[in-house]
Design an enzyme around this catalytic site. Structure first.
Site, PDB file in Angstrom:
ATOM      1  N   GLU A  34      18.665  75.443 -82.367  1.00  0.00           N
ATOM      2  CA  GLU A  34      20.723  75.245 -82.174  1.00  0.00           C
ATOM      3  C   GLU A  34      20.671  73.772 -82.987  1.00  0.00           C
ATOM      4  O   GLU A  34      19.370  72.838 -81.690  1.00  0.00           O
ATOM      5  CB  GLU A  34      20.976  75.679 -81.010  1.00  0.00           C
ATOM      6  CG  GLU A  34      22.534  75.551 -81.252  1.00  0.00           C
ATOM      7  CD  GLU A  34      23.070  75.365 -79.487  1.00  0.00           C
ATOM      8  OE1 GLU A  34      22.680  76.123 -78.957  1.00  0.00           O
ATOM      9  OE2 GLU A  34      24.511  75.434 -79.785  1.00  0.00           O
ATOM     10  N   ARG A 258       8.402  81.644 -73.132  1.00  0.00           N
ATOM     11  CA  ARG A 258       8.791  81.078 -72.541  1.00  0.00           C
ATOM     12  C   ARG A 258       7.118  79.906 -72.584  1.00  0.00           C
ATOM     13  O   ARG A 258       6.438  80.324 -71.100  1.00  0.00           O
ATOM     14  CB  ARG A 258       9.570  79.617 -72.193  1.00  0.00           C
ATOM     15  CG  ARG A 258      10.687  80.418 -72.393  1.00  0.00           C
ATOM     16  CD  ARG A 258      12.406  80.464 -71.268  1.00  0.00           C
ATOM     17  NE  ARG A 258      12.663  78.611 -72.073  1.00  0.00           N
ATOM     18  CZ  ARG A 258      13.590  79.224 -72.470  1.00  0.00           C
ATOM     19  NH1 ARG A 258      14.705  80.160 -72.910  1.00  0.00           N
ATOM     20  NH2 ARG A 258      14.167  77.250 -72.860  1.00  0.00           N
ATOM     21  N   LYS A 268      16.799  71.654 -73.315  1.00  0.00           N
ATOM     22  CA  LYS A 268      17.776  69.902 -74.468  1.00  0.00           C
ATOM     23  C   LYS A 268      18.887  69.744 -72.913  1.00  0.00           C
ATOM     24  O   LYS A 268      19.185  68.524 -73.242  1.00  0.00           O
ATOM     25  CB  LYS A 268      17.924  70.658 -75.461  1.00  0.00           C
ATOM     26  CG  LYS A 268      16.721  70.899 -76.360  1.00  0.00           C
ATOM     27  CD  LYS A 268      17.260  71.467 -78.131  1.00  0.00           C
ATOM     28  CE  LYS A 268      17.462  72.917 -77.681  1.00  0.00           C
ATOM     29  NZ  LYS A 268      17.891  73.795 -79.286  1.00  0.00           N
TER      30      LYS A 268
HETATM   31  P1  ATP Z   1      16.870  74.901 -74.787  1.00  0.00           P
HETATM   32  O1  ATP Z   1      17.218  75.299 -73.127  1.00  0.00           O
HETATM   33  O2  ATP Z   1      16.127  74.576 -73.820  1.00  0.00           O
HETATM   34  O3  ATP Z   1      17.565  74.758 -75.504  1.00  0.00           O
HETATM   35  P2  ATP Z   1      16.780  76.631 -76.471  1.00  0.00           P
HETATM   36  O4  ATP Z   1      16.216  78.073 -76.023  1.00  0.00           O
HETATM   37  O5  ATP Z   1      18.419  77.538 -76.338  1.00  0.00           O
HETATM   38  O6  ATP Z   1      16.069  75.987 -75.479  1.00  0.00           O
HETATM   39  P3  ATP Z   1      16.987  76.501 -79.697  1.00  0.00           P
HETATM   40  O7  ATP Z   1      17.402  75.901 -79.694  1.00  0.00           O
HETATM   41  O8  ATP Z   1      17.675  78.081 -79.160  1.00  0.00           O
HETATM   42  O9  ATP Z   1      16.332  76.222 -77.425  1.00  0.00           O
HETATM   43  O10 ATP Z   1      15.583  77.230 -79.588  1.00  0.00           O
HETATM   44  C1  ATP Z   1      14.729  77.406 -80.762  1.00  0.00           C
HETATM   45  C2  ATP Z   1      13.495  78.517 -80.454  1.00  0.00           C
HETATM   46  O11 ATP Z   1      12.350  77.435 -79.076  1.00  0.00           O
HETATM   47  C3  ATP Z   1      13.901  80.031 -79.782  1.00  0.00           C
HETATM   48  O12 ATP Z   1      14.043  80.589 -80.493  1.00  0.00           O
HETATM   49  C4  ATP Z   1      13.776  79.621 -78.473  1.00  0.00           C
HETATM   50  O13 ATP Z   1      13.168  80.883 -78.752  1.00  0.00           O
HETATM   51  C5  ATP Z   1      12.450  78.567 -78.738  1.00  0.00           C
HETATM   52  N1  ATP Z   1      12.125  77.925 -77.596  1.00  0.00           N
HETATM   53  C6  ATP Z   1      12.939  77.411 -76.613  1.00  0.00           C
HETATM   54  N2  ATP Z   1      12.118  76.650 -75.581  1.00  0.00           N
HETATM   55  C7  ATP Z   1      11.225  77.590 -75.720  1.00  0.00           C
HETATM   56  C8  ATP Z   1       9.990  77.608 -74.878  1.00  0.00           C
HETATM   57  N3  ATP Z   1       9.722  76.594 -74.106  1.00  0.00           N
HETATM   58  N4  ATP Z   1       9.390  77.666 -75.309  1.00  0.00           N
HETATM   59  C9  ATP Z   1       8.764  78.329 -76.204  1.00  0.00           C
HETATM   60  N5  ATP Z   1      10.092  78.852 -77.323  1.00  0.00           N
HETATM   61  C10 ATP Z   1      11.329  78.211 -76.593  1.00  0.00           C
HETATM   62 MG    MG Z   2      19.759  78.265 -77.566  1.00  0.00          MG
END
Ligand code: ATP
Ligand code: MG
Length: 556
Positions: A34, A258, A268
């Protein structure tokens, strides 16, 4: 490394699918960020996994921006995400946006309404939550659930046309308000948001929810293996339900743990707070666990990929030690970084029997670990800088450095003997006087002397001034996000120490931002982009040894 380890569970799944001829032998994964912030090392894990899995099986990976939330998204983030993925060493097949599918997703929603499987809801978010029930008690049906298909089609179209205000109506899937899985209790598909979108502008005022956008986007792209993190396990039945009821390409979702690192935060939203409230200098502050921060700190893409490989693919959440990441970069830089001399806490040393005004160009090996790294010339003269801690007036036993009457080798140069000191009014040493053994020159030593210590130095007249930024962990506790209270109250106030007057060997003036060095006895450092023609700035990437590991070794 990857050749010898056994298959992880995702590789096993892919191999079974390939063996059974599923998807015609095709492997297509996607990385779906995102664009609401910069990528962090957790995302690197997902990138290495998604791109790596496809590469291993001759497949491809799409980069899909999951941009269904207009309020938080921005093109600055899109650009940084692309830069970071490329820097990590991966190239996507197609650059795609969930927002490109808004019309198609709308049509899917219409199709579900026509099948009697979606309805327009009038209730507020609070009322919907109240009707949801609890994990142990069923929810209650909304009065809107019995709306006719015609009425739903009409209302949904009017939602799209902007006839309603934010929150006034939603579109819900009609599934089962008594389902044990709460996500199946008539989940939201669309919400009204009169907001400007970074790509579609003001074209839309209704936006699909994650659950209605993600799986359908996977399906539109014919993704074969949609890999996400464990928290999406309870969403999987809904993912499958939409695909089945719409009768579209059956993408499948698989979940892994994760990546979490201790002494930092990995979301983020939280990282954005650190940036916006000025706790760090920006998304690329070298203390941040972002890809851009780690890059600026001096981490290589290979070291980050290596961490992801070492951690492996797991099905249970855990927290990885930050020191494992440090181990990965230290191991690489020991092999690849040229050595250099830098004096971080300088004190002047005068060699009284070395001819005043004489300058010798001494030969120094660039990297003893790399026979092809060559050598460089170091200017040597009678006035040098050494580290203040390398001289003691009353040294304890086993102090093998310099003191009155004590001998030490100057690296790549001569053996010297401490003679006397000058002090200021406060008793601080201002100058150390020493004598040298002319026949002890490194490479041709026939002095017959052996000394236990070797120290680094720079020639005062030739040295360049440098600013050196020393970093420590950003938080004082292992898992700041899980502590009670504001995670920002656990910020380490001493995580940045700036040394503005270090002296480095003159050759470093030629170094460019991003170049990496081992400052002998001091650690690994890289040139910061803040460097100007007037001032060279270094970031400490990592210490030479794990300070914590050394402490435990001592205790043994
Ligand atoms: P954040 O909470 O940091 O915003 P998010 O999961 O909302 O993380 P996205 O941009 O939606 O962030 O994530 C893109 C991809 O990265 C998704 O498939 C998500 O599952 C993966 N991802 C995000 N954080 C992690 C992590 N700590 N370890 C492994 N994969 C991750
Ligand atoms: Mg997200």
């Amino acid at each position: 490394m990857s050749e010898e380890r056994s298959l992880n569970f995702l590789e096993q799944i892919v191999e079974e699918d390939l063996a059974s001829g599923k998807n015609g032998g095709r492997v297509l994964t996607r990385f779906p960020p995102e664009p609401n912030g910069y990528l962090h090392i957790g995302h690197a894990k997902s990138i290495v996994l998604n791109f790596g899995l496809a590469q291993k099986y001759n497949g491809k990976t799409n980069l899909r921006f999951d941009d269904t939330n207009p309020v938080t998204e921005d093109t600055e983030y899109v650009d940084s995400i692309k830069e970071d993925i490329r820097w990590l060493g991966f190239e996507w097949e197609k650059e795609l946006y969930a927002s490109d599918y808004f019309e198609q997703l709308y049509q899917y929603a219409v199709a579900l309404i026509k099948k009697g499987l979606a309805y327009v809801e009038d209730a507020t978010a609070e009322e919907i939550a109240a009707m949801k029930g609890t994990p142990t008690t069923p929810g209650t049906n909304s009065p809107c659930r019995s709306r006719s298909v015609e009425e739903n089609l009409d209302l949904f179209e009017r939602m799209r046309k902007g006839e309603f205000k934010d929150g006034e109506k939603t579109l819900r899937a009609k599934i089962d308000m008594a389902a044990p899985n709460m996500h199946m209790r008539d989940p939201l598909m669309y919400r009204i948001k009169h907001a400007h979108h970074h790509r579609t502008g003001d074209k839309w005022c209704i936006y699909p929810m994650y659950d209605f956008a993600h799986g359908q986007s996977d399906s539109i792209e014919n993704i074969t293996h949609s890999v996400c993190t464990l928290e999406f396990i309870p969403h999987r039945p809904l993912y499958d339900w939409f695909i089945q009821e719409l009768d579209i390409f059956p993408s499948h979702q698989y979940e892994f743990a994760r990546l979490n690192l201790n002494y930092t935060v990995m979301s983020k939203r939280k990282l954005k707070q650190l940036v916006e409230e000025g706790h760090v200098s920006g998304w690329d502050d070298p203390r941040m666990p972002t890809i851009s921060g780690l890059r600026r700190r001096g981490y290589t893409a290979a070291s980050i990929r290596s961490l992801c490989e070492r951690v492996g693919i797991q099905k249970r959440d855990n927290i990885i030690e930050y020191s494992l990441l440090e181990f990965c970069i230290r191991e690489e830089l020991n092999r690849t970084a040229n050595r250099a001399m830098a004096v971080l806490d300088p004190v002047k040393l005068v060699i009284t029997n070395y001819p005043e005004g004489q300058v010798e160009e001494l030969e120094a090996e660039n990297n003893p670990e790399d026979p092809n790294s060559g050598s460089r010339k170091l200017p040597f003269s009678n006035t040098l800088y050494i580290e203040r801690e390398d001289f003691m007036e009353n040294p304890p036993k086993k102090y093998f450095r310099l003191g009155p009457g004590m001998m030490v080798r100057l690296k790549n140069a001569y053996i010297i003997k401490g003679e006397s000191v000058d002090k200021d009014a406060d008793g601080n040493i201002t100058t150390i006087y020493a004598t040298y053994l002319p026949e002890s020159k490194s490479g041709g030593d026939h002095s017959g002397m052996t000394v236990k210590g070797t120290i680094h130095w720079v020639s005062a007249a030739h040295a360049a001034t440098a600013e050196v930024r020393m970093y420590d962990r950003l938080f004082t506790v292992e898992n700041p996000a899980s502590e009670e209270g504001d995670f920002k109250s656990f910020i380490n106030k001493d995580s940045l120490q700036v040394i503005s007057n270090a002296f480095v060997e003159p050759g470093l003036l030629q170094a460019k931002p991003g170049d990496r060095f081992q400052f002998m006895r001091k650690g690994y450092f890289s040139v910061d982009p803040d460097t100007t023609s007037e001032k060279i700035v270094f970031n400490r990437t990592v210490t030479l040894k794990d300070a914590w590991a050394k402490e435990t070794a001592k205790a043994k």
